[in-house]
Design a protein around this motif. Structure first.
Motif, PDB file in Angstrom:
ATOM      1  N   PRO A  39     -47.833  25.907  -9.554  1.00  0.00           N
ATOM      2  CA  PRO A  39     -48.577  26.294 -10.759  1.00  0.00           C
ATOM      3  C   PRO A  39     -47.831  27.383 -11.537  1.00  0.00           C
ATOM      4  O   PRO A  39     -48.226  28.554 -11.558  1.00  0.00           O
ATOM      5  CB  PRO A  39     -49.908  26.797 -10.191  1.00  0.00           C
ATOM      6  N   GLU A  40     -46.760  26.987 -12.195  1.00  0.00           N
ATOM      7  CA  GLU A  40     -45.861  27.963 -12.801  1.00  0.00           C
ATOM      8  C   GLU A  40     -46.540  28.797 -13.891  1.00  0.00           C
ATOM      9  O   GLU A  40     -46.286  30.000 -14.014  1.00  0.00           O
ATOM     10  CB  GLU A  40     -44.630  27.244 -13.363  1.00  0.00           C
ATOM     11  N   LEU A  41     -47.392  28.179 -14.704  1.00  0.00           N
ATOM     12  CA  LEU A  41     -48.085  28.913 -15.758  1.00  0.00           C
ATOM     13  C   LEU A  41     -48.932  30.029 -15.155  1.00  0.00           C
ATOM     14  O   LEU A  41     -48.861  31.191 -15.581  1.00  0.00           O
ATOM     15  CB  LEU A  41     -48.959  27.960 -16.571  1.00  0.00           C
ATOM     16  N   SER A  42     -49.720  29.706 -14.164  1.00  0.00           N
ATOM     17  CA  SER A  42     -50.590  30.691 -13.530  1.00  0.00           C
ATOM     18  C   SER A  42     -49.784  31.787 -12.846  1.00  0.00           C
ATOM     19  O   SER A  42     -50.086  32.986 -12.978  1.00  0.00           O
ATOM     20  CB  SER A  42     -51.501  30.011 -12.507  1.00  0.00           C
ATOM     21  N   LEU A  43     -48.754  31.408 -12.114  1.00  0.00           N
ATOM     22  CA  LEU A  43     -47.959  32.389 -11.400  1.00  0.00           C
ATOM     23  C   LEU A  43     -47.270  33.353 -12.358  1.00  0.00           C
ATOM     24  O   LEU A  43     -47.169  34.557 -12.087  1.00  0.00           O
ATOM     25  CB  LEU A  43     -46.930  31.693 -10.516  1.00  0.00           C
ATOM     26  N   GLY A  44     -46.819  32.838 -13.497  1.00  0.00           N
ATOM     27  CA  GLY A  44     -46.186  33.704 -14.485  1.00  0.00           C
ATOM     28  C   GLY A  44     -47.133  34.749 -15.030  1.00  0.00           C
ATOM     29  O   GLY A  44     -46.766  35.922 -15.216  1.00  0.00           O
ATOM     30  N   LEU A  45     -48.379  34.352 -15.285  1.00  0.00           N
ATOM     31  CA  LEU A  45     -49.360  35.297 -15.801  1.00  0.00           C
ATOM     32  C   LEU A  45     -49.812  36.279 -14.721  1.00  0.00           C
ATOM     33  O   LEU A  45     -50.063  37.457 -15.014  1.00  0.00           O
ATOM     34  CB  LEU A  45     -50.551  34.542 -16.378  1.00  0.00           C
ATOM     35  N   LEU A 180     -60.035  31.157 -27.650  1.00  0.00           N
ATOM     36  CA  LEU A 180     -60.310  31.477 -26.255  1.00  0.00           C
ATOM     37  C   LEU A 180     -60.483  32.986 -26.067  1.00  0.00           C
ATOM     38  O   LEU A 180     -61.420  33.433 -25.396  1.00  0.00           O
ATOM     39  CB  LEU A 180     -59.182  30.946 -25.375  1.00  0.00           C
ATOM     40  N   ALA A 181     -59.613  33.766 -26.664  1.00  0.00           N
ATOM     41  CA  ALA A 181     -59.731  35.226 -26.547  1.00  0.00           C
ATOM     42  C   ALA A 181     -61.049  35.721 -27.131  1.00  0.00           C
ATOM     43  O   ALA A 181     -61.653  36.673 -26.612  1.00  0.00           O
ATOM     44  CB  ALA A 181     -58.549  35.900 -27.233  1.00  0.00           C
ATOM     45  N   ALA A 182     -61.518  35.087 -28.205  1.00  0.00           N
ATOM     46  CA  ALA A 182     -62.773  35.504 -28.849  1.00  0.00           C
ATOM     47  C   ALA A 182     -63.986  35.278 -27.956  1.00  0.00           C
ATOM     48  O   ALA A 182     -65.041  35.873 -28.190  1.00  0.00           O
ATOM     49  CB  ALA A 182     -62.948  34.763 -30.165  1.00  0.00           C
ATOM     50  N   GLU A 183     -63.856  34.431 -26.932  1.00  0.00           N
ATOM     51  CA  GLU A 183     -64.955  34.197 -26.007  1.00  0.00           C
ATOM     52  C   GLU A 183     -65.169  35.368 -25.049  1.00  0.00           C
ATOM     53  O   GLU A 183     -66.154  35.389 -24.306  1.00  0.00           O
ATOM     54  CB  GLU A 183     -64.695  32.918 -25.188  1.00  0.00           C
ATOM     55  N   VAL A 190     -53.829  40.705 -23.533  1.00  0.00           N
ATOM     56  CA  VAL A 190     -52.520  41.212 -23.116  1.00  0.00           C
ATOM     57  C   VAL A 190     -51.417  40.274 -23.576  1.00  0.00           C
ATOM     58  O   VAL A 190     -50.403  40.701 -24.134  1.00  0.00           O
ATOM     59  CB  VAL A 190     -52.472  41.390 -21.586  1.00  0.00           C
ATOM     60  N   SER A 191     -51.610  38.970 -23.345  1.00  0.00           N
ATOM     61  CA  SER A 191     -50.591  38.008 -23.755  1.00  0.00           C
ATOM     62  C   SER A 191     -51.184  36.604 -23.785  1.00  0.00           C
ATOM     63  O   SER A 191     -52.278  36.357 -23.271  1.00  0.00           O
ATOM     64  CB  SER A 191     -49.381  38.040 -22.816  1.00  0.00           C
ATOM     65  N   THR A 192     -50.447  35.702 -24.398  1.00  0.00           N
ATOM     66  CA  THR A 192     -50.840  34.301 -24.471  1.00  0.00           C
ATOM     67  C   THR A 192     -49.714  33.434 -23.913  1.00  0.00           C
ATOM     68  O   THR A 192     -48.542  33.820 -23.921  1.00  0.00           O
ATOM     69  CB  THR A 192     -51.135  33.867 -25.916  1.00  0.00           C
ATOM     70  N   SER A 193     -50.098  32.276 -23.435  1.00  0.00           N
ATOM     71  CA  SER A 193     -49.118  31.351 -22.894  1.00  0.00           C
ATOM     72  C   SER A 193     -49.697  29.947 -22.979  1.00  0.00           C
ATOM     73  O   SER A 193     -50.775  29.731 -23.540  1.00  0.00           O
ATOM     74  CB  SER A 193     -48.770  31.724 -21.449  1.00  0.00           C
ATOM     75  N   GLY A 194     -48.997  28.991 -22.411  1.00  0.00           N
ATOM     76  CA  GLY A 194     -49.472  27.615 -22.410  1.00  0.00           C
ATOM     77  C   GLY A 194     -48.419  26.696 -21.826  1.00  0.00           C
ATOM     78  O   GLY A 194     -47.311  27.127 -21.503  1.00  0.00           O
ATOM     79  N   GLU A 195     -48.795  25.436 -21.685  1.00  0.00           N
ATOM     80  CA  GLU A 195     -47.862  24.457 -21.150  1.00  0.00           C
ATOM     81  C   GLU A 195     -48.333  23.061 -21.501  1.00  0.00           C
ATOM     82  O   GLU A 195     -49.518  22.838 -21.785  1.00  0.00           O
ATOM     83  CB  GLU A 195     -47.736  24.578 -19.632  1.00  0.00           C
ATOM     84  N   THR A 208     -53.869  25.768 -22.943  1.00  0.00           N
ATOM     85  CA  THR A 208     -53.843  27.085 -23.562  1.00  0.00           C
ATOM     86  C   THR A 208     -54.176  28.111 -22.485  1.00  0.00           C
ATOM     87  O   THR A 208     -55.105  27.893 -21.700  1.00  0.00           O
ATOM     88  CB  THR A 208     -54.890  27.178 -24.686  1.00  0.00           C
ATOM     89  N   ALA A 209     -53.464  29.220 -22.430  1.00  0.00           N
ATOM     90  CA  ALA A 209     -53.741  30.237 -21.419  1.00  0.00           C
ATOM     91  C   ALA A 209     -53.643  31.626 -22.024  1.00  0.00           C
ATOM     92  O   ALA A 209     -52.822  31.880 -22.916  1.00  0.00           O
ATOM     93  CB  ALA A 209     -52.772  30.111 -20.243  1.00  0.00           C
ATOM     94  N   ILE A 210     -54.490  32.526 -21.526  1.00  0.00           N
ATOM     95  CA  ILE A 210     -54.464  33.911 -21.979  1.00  0.00           C
ATOM     96  C   ILE A 210     -54.574  34.842 -20.779  1.00  0.00           C
ATOM     97  O   ILE A 210     -55.127  34.499 -19.744  1.00  0.00           O
ATOM     98  CB  ILE A 210     -55.614  34.229 -22.965  1.00  0.00           C
ATOM     99  N   LEU A 211     -54.012  36.030 -20.944  1.00  0.00           N
ATOM    100  CA  LEU A 211     -54.154  37.120 -19.985  1.00  0.00           C
ATOM    101  C   LEU A 211     -54.913  38.238 -20.668  1.00  0.00           C
ATOM    102  O   LEU A 211     -54.507  38.712 -21.737  1.00  0.00           O
ATOM    103  CB  LEU A 211     -52.784  37.610 -19.515  1.00  0.00           C
ATOM    104  N   LEU A 212     -56.025  38.637 -20.073  1.00  0.00           N
ATOM    105  CA  LEU A 212     -56.895  39.667 -20.616  1.00  0.00           C
ATOM    106  C   LEU A 212     -56.982  40.834 -19.622  1.00  0.00           C
ATOM    107  O   LEU A 212     -56.724  40.665 -18.430  1.00  0.00           O
ATOM    108  CB  LEU A 212     -58.310  39.128 -20.835  1.00  0.00           C
ATOM    109  N   GLN A 213     -57.382  41.998 -20.153  1.00  0.00           N
ATOM    110  CA  GLN A 213     -57.663  43.134 -19.286  1.00  0.00           C
ATOM    111  C   GLN A 213     -59.010  43.729 -19.660  1.00  0.00           C
ATOM    112  O   GLN A 213     -59.297  43.951 -20.844  1.00  0.00           O
ATOM    113  CB  GLN A 213     -56.582  44.205 -19.380  1.00  0.00           C
TER     114      GLN A 213
END
Length: 216
Positions: A39-45, A180-183, A190-195, A208-213
């Motif tokens: 799961p490269e996307l998840s591991l990167g985040l 997604l971030a607005a939810e 923090v950052s956005t990504s995707g694959e 679509t993927a996002i990292l939040l804090q």
């Protein structure tokens, strides 16, 4: 020709559990569209959070994802995974075996998940896009608020705007990064990504993927 019937959504927690048990039962691990050996996307985040290997991580809607396997290999020692399917979690347990530290695999519904502890990182690549009703998303956010430490991180991945309209026979909601971030008001983006995920049978699904804090 008559239009195709709309997918029937499970109405409650018991129905959801039965539904996902049926999705997993009798299939090989790579018999579902979301399967990834790495799961490269998840591991990167997860890496981007900078959290220490002793910090607590929960994977919600884990299914038989290999995220736990790879986090164990990387030295994480406080891992939890929840899913509605016991079959899926038993597959993960058999695959991972004995591990150093703590690995908790529990059958639970994220919409009413209230464990007696909090986590430094919440990961979800499987649940949020299935929540087509606002009250479901409200329940999800309440569980997240209960579970996440102040200052903790959230990784959420969903189907993107060019992704499929259904998954495993159920309708989904597709998101852009901004949508997604607005939810998640009260969380810092923090950052956005995707694959473009390639399914086991060779089709592509946009994620679509996002990292939040969490603030405060």
């Amino acid at each position: 020709m008559e239009p195709a019937a709309a997918p029937i959504r499970p109405a409650d927690g018991v129905a959801r559990s039965d539904y996902w048990e049926n999705v997993h039962d009798g299939k090989p691990e790579d018999g579902v569209s979301w399967w990834q050996s790495v799961p490269e996307l998840s591991l990167g985040l997860v890496d981007e959070t900078g959290l220490g290997r002793e910090r607590s991580v929960i994977d919600v809607g884990a299914g038989w994802s290999t995220l736990v396997d790879h986090l164990v290999e990387r030295g994480y020692t406080d891992l939890t995974a929840i899913d509605l399917s016991l079959t899926a979690l038993n597959t993960v347990r058999d695959r991972v075996g004995e591990v150093p530290g703590q690995l908790v695999l529990d059958v639970a519904d994220v919409l009413d998940f209230r464990p007696p502890r909090q986590f430094a990182l919440w990961h979800d690549r499987a649940v949020f896009h299935f929540l087509t009703e606002e009250d479901e998303r409200d329940d999800y956010r309440l569980s997240l608020e209960h579970c996440l430490e102040p200052g903790g991180f959230v990784v959420v991945a969903t189907f993107g705007p060019d992704g499929p309209l259904t998954c495993s026979g159920l309708p989904i909601v597709r998101y852009t990064h901004a949508e997604l971030a607005a939810e998640f008001p009260g969380y810092r983006l923090v950052s956005t990504s995707g694959e473009d995920h390639v399914t086991p049978w060779g089709t592509r699904q946009q994620f679509t993927a996002i990292l939040l804090q969490r603030q405060g």
